[in-house]
Design a protein around this motif. Structure first.
Motif, PDB file in Angstrom:
ATOM      1  N   VAL A   1       0.844  -1.201   0.000  1.00 10.83           N
ATOM      2  CA  VAL A   1       0.000   0.000   0.000  1.00 10.83           C
ATOM      3  C   VAL A   1       0.881   1.255   0.000  1.00 10.83           C
ATOM      4  O   VAL A   1       0.630   2.213  -0.737  1.00 10.83           O
ATOM      5  CB  VAL A   1      -0.975   0.001   1.201  1.00 10.83           C
ATOM      6  CG1 VAL A   1      -1.707   1.325   1.311  1.00 10.83           C
ATOM      7  CG2 VAL A   1      -1.950  -1.148   1.082  1.00 10.83           C
ATOM      8  N   GLU A   2       1.918   1.239   0.801  1.00  9.05           N
ATOM      9  CA  GLU A   2       2.845   2.376   0.844  1.00  9.05           C
ATOM     10  C   GLU A   2       3.552   2.537  -0.510  1.00  9.05           C
ATOM     11  O   GLU A   2       3.731   3.655  -0.996  1.00  9.05           O
ATOM     12  CB  GLU A   2       3.860   2.187   1.960  1.00  9.05           C
ATOM     13  CG  GLU A   2       4.819   3.344   2.117  1.00  9.05           C
ATOM     14  CD  GLU A   2       5.843   3.127   3.224  1.00  9.05           C
ATOM     15  OE1 GLU A   2       6.643   4.049   3.443  1.00  9.05           O
ATOM     16  OE2 GLU A   2       5.862   2.050   3.851  1.00  9.05           O
ATOM     17  N   ALA A   3       3.933   1.431  -1.124  1.00 10.21           N
ATOM     18  CA  ALA A   3       4.589   1.483  -2.434  1.00 10.21           C
ATOM     19  C   ALA A   3       3.653   2.074  -3.484  1.00 10.21           C
ATOM     20  O   ALA A   3       4.077   2.893  -4.307  1.00 10.21           O
ATOM     21  CB  ALA A   3       5.057   0.093  -2.850  1.00 10.21           C
ATOM     22  N   VAL A   4       2.389   1.664  -3.452  1.00 12.49           N
ATOM     23  CA  VAL A   4       1.397   2.204  -4.396  1.00 12.49           C
ATOM     24  C   VAL A   4       1.251   3.708  -4.177  1.00 12.49           C
ATOM     25  O   VAL A   4       1.255   4.492  -5.132  1.00 12.49           O
ATOM     26  CB  VAL A   4       0.039   1.485  -4.251  1.00 12.49           C
ATOM     27  CG1 VAL A   4      -1.059   2.231  -4.980  1.00 12.49           C
ATOM     28  CG2 VAL A   4       0.147   0.053  -4.759  1.00 12.49           C
ATOM     29  N   ALA A   5       1.141   4.126  -2.929  1.00 14.55           N
ATOM     30  CA  ALA A   5       0.987   5.555  -2.626  1.00 14.55           C
ATOM     31  C   ALA A   5       2.195   6.348  -3.120  1.00 14.55           C
ATOM     32  O   ALA A   5       2.036   7.418  -3.725  1.00 14.55           O
ATOM     33  CB  ALA A   5       0.789   5.766  -1.127  1.00 14.55           C
ATOM     34  N   ARG A   6       3.382   5.840  -2.893  1.00 15.13           N
ATOM     35  CA  ARG A   6       4.594   6.540  -3.345  1.00 15.13           C
ATOM     36  C   ARG A   6       4.656   6.588  -4.870  1.00 15.13           C
ATOM     37  O   ARG A   6       5.007   7.611  -5.452  1.00 15.13           O
ATOM     38  CB  ARG A   6       5.834   5.869  -2.786  1.00 15.13           C
ATOM     39  CG  ARG A   6       6.003   6.124  -1.319  1.00 15.13           C
ATOM     40  CD  ARG A   6       7.288   5.564  -0.775  1.00 15.13           C
ATOM     41  NE  ARG A   6       7.319   5.807   0.656  1.00 15.13           N
ATOM     42  CZ  ARG A   6       8.411   5.746   1.389  1.00 15.13           C
ATOM     43  NH1 ARG A   6       9.560   5.433   0.838  1.00 15.13           N
ATOM     44  NH2 ARG A   6       8.357   5.988   2.667  1.00 15.13           N
ATOM     45  N   ALA A   7       4.325   5.488  -5.517  1.00 19.54           N
ATOM     46  CA  ALA A   7       4.352   5.450  -6.970  1.00 19.54           C
ATOM     47  C   ALA A   7       3.333   6.428  -7.563  1.00 19.54           C
ATOM     48  O   ALA A   7       3.623   7.110  -8.545  1.00 19.54           O
ATOM     49  CB  ALA A   7       4.081   4.032  -7.474  1.00 19.54           C
ATOM     50  N   MET A   8       2.158   6.513  -6.944  1.00 22.93           N
ATOM     51  CA  MET A   8       1.143   7.458  -7.408  1.00 22.93           C
ATOM     52  C   MET A   8       1.619   8.903  -7.222  1.00 22.93           C
ATOM     53  O   MET A   8       1.477   9.743  -8.110  1.00 22.93           O
ATOM     54  CB  MET A   8      -0.177   7.227  -6.685  1.00 22.93           C
ATOM     55  CG  MET A   8      -0.866   5.932  -7.085  1.00 22.93           C
ATOM     56  SD  MET A   8      -2.386   5.644  -6.199  1.00 22.93           S
ATOM     57  CE  MET A   8      -3.497   6.629  -7.188  1.00 22.93           C
TER      58      MET A   8
END
Length: 68
Positions: A55-62
């Motif tokens: 979830v953190e990776a998705v948020a950072r990528a977004m």
């Protein structure tokens, strides 16, 4: 951090994008084209984005504009 995220592979981005859409990433194709599993792509993306969770990776990528 940006230097490492530039190196996200297409499968890593694709898996993150699937998670962002609330879908499970597709498993590798049986033709042997991609030997790695979606879990390994997500783990690699987490490492490159310095994220503890997917979830953190998705948020950072977004936030970085790597995925929609």
């Amino acid at each position: 951090m940006k230097d490492q995220t530039e190196r996200l592979t297409h499968p890593e981005r694709s898996c993150l994008q699937s998670v962002a859409r609330g879908q499970l990433p597709s498993p590798a194709k049986p033709d042997g084209n991609d030997q790695e599993s979606p879990e390994s792509h997500l783990a690699s993306a987490r490492r490159k984005l310095m994220a503890s969770t997917t979830v953190e990776a998705v948020a950072r990528a977004m936030k970085m504009g790597l995925i929609d």
